[in-house]
Structure formats: structure tokens, C-alpha cells
Design a protein around this motif. Structure first.
Motif: not given
Length: 207
Positions: A73-102
Motif C-alpha cells: 500500500i503506497g510505499d509501505g506494506k501490510k502483512e495480511l492476518d488471513r490469506k486472500p480469497s484465492f490461494p495466492i501461495q499457489s503462484l509459487v507452488g506452495l499451496s497445501k490444498e491446491r496442486e496447480d503445479l506438479r
């Protein structure tokens, strides 16, 4: 005679290049503490979601086997207390629930999996069936640069109250160089859309 001999040689070379392209594959990535990625997320047609789950720029940082997610946000950042509505961690292959990369990832590869989610406002979970296939290997240009990437197709569907099945389709590109998805485009049958693009990546030392 020399001209006649060059034709079979050309055919053999072409076949070898084709075989090499078809056998191109991406091994499982190795992550280190401090690795980071920044993604721009653009959503349309998603009603009723919180401000932490829609448009914006997100930073993912790998730390001790997990991913910390912040919203810039602007020049700063806010660490999220909860993850976004979609599994953004799957973008780096680290979602435990969704195997979008094998891995190892290669053209022609196919797999499927299921996961559960509860739609906003609903009282019960839906079981989503997911089918993924690796279509090709090609160069993809993003704000972070141009990368050799694998193009994947994801088809998701789940039952609705009417008895029909809702569906959404995603095309996304994974680059071994960035160890992440570099671009993604999703569209659901109700008109909702989500675009994701890699803006920056590296390590904490390079930051």
C-alpha cells in the motif's frame, strides 16, 4: 550428391529439435529463506469480498517452509492476518490444498485433484473437481521480464443448488527461472475474471 545428402541431415536435425522441445521439463524448485515475489492482481465481477481479497499488489516471502503474504500500500506494506480469497501461495507452488503445479513439469502432462471451499454467505462446503494439463512451452513477457514458461490449462467445476455445475477456466504460465507462475488469467461462467502478473522477484539480499 552433396545436395541430396543434406536433405536427410536437415530432417534429422529438425526431429532432434522437436524431440528436445517435447522433453523440456521443469524440476521441483528449491526455495530459500528471503526469496520473494511481487504480483499484481486484478479482479472483476467478484461481489461481496473484503478489501483484502481483490485488486492490489501482493508480496510473498518464503520463510522457514511457509509463505508470508503482504499487501503493498503506497510505499509501505501490510502483512495480511488471513490469506486472500484465492490461494495466492499457489503462484509459487506452495499451496497445501491446491496442486496447480506438479513437478517435474513437462508438456503433455495431465493430473486432477479435488478441494473443498465454502462460498461466501453459504453454510455448506462445495467440492471442486479440478483438471490440469500442460499445453506448451513458450516465451512470456511480463513487467518482470521475458521468461521461458510452461503454459497450463486448469478447468474447475462444482455443483450448484440448481443441480447444474458451475465452471471456471484458468490459463497460467510457470517459469523455472522465477520459480513461480508469471502470468495467469481466469474466467468463470458467471463473468468473474482474475488477472495475475509477476512484477518483481528475487531474494532479500538483492531487494
Amino acid at each position: 550428391m552433396k545436395k541430396i545428402g543434406t536433405y536427410p541431415t536437415f530432417i534429422i536435425s529438425l526431429l532432434l529439435c522437436t524431440i528436445s522441445f517435447a522433453q523440456e521439463q521443469a524440476p521441483a524448485p528449491v526455495h530459500h529463506d528471503g526469496d520473494f515475489w511481487q504480483f499484481k492482481v486484478t479482479e472483476k465481477g467478484f461481489a461481496g469480498y473484503s478489501s483484502e481479497a481483490g485488486d492490489g499488489t501482493y508480496e510473498l516471502v518464503y520463510s522457514q517452509g511457509d509463505v508470508k503474504i503482504s499487501r503493498l500500500i503506497g510505499d509501505g506494506k501490510k502483512e495480511l492476518d488471513r490469506k486472500p480469497s484465492f490461494p495466492i501461495q499457489s503462484l509459487v507452488g506452495l499451496s497445501k490444498e491446491r496442486e496447480d503445479l506438479r513437478f517435474p513439469l513437462m508438456v503433455g502432462q495431465k493430473w486432477d485433484y479435488q478441494y473443498k471451499f465454502t462460498p461466501r454467505g453459504a453454510k455448506s462446503e462445495n467440492r471442486v473437481s479440478t483438471e490440469i494439463s500442460v499445453k506448451s512451452s513458450e516465451d512470456v513477457t511480463t513487467s518482470a521480464g521475458t521468461f521461458r514458461s510452461f503454459r497450463l490449462h486448469k478447468d474447475e467445476s462444482w455443483p450448484t443448488k440448481s443441480g447444474a455445475r458451475a465452471r471456471q477456466v484458468t490459463t497460467y504460465f510457470y517459469s523455472p527461472q522465477t520459480r513461480s507462475i508469471v502470468k495467469s488469467s481466469m474466467e468463470s461462467d458467471d463473468g468473474a475474471k482474475r488477472e495475475v502478473e509477476l512484477l518483481k522477484f528475487g531474494s532479500a539480499i538483492q531487494k
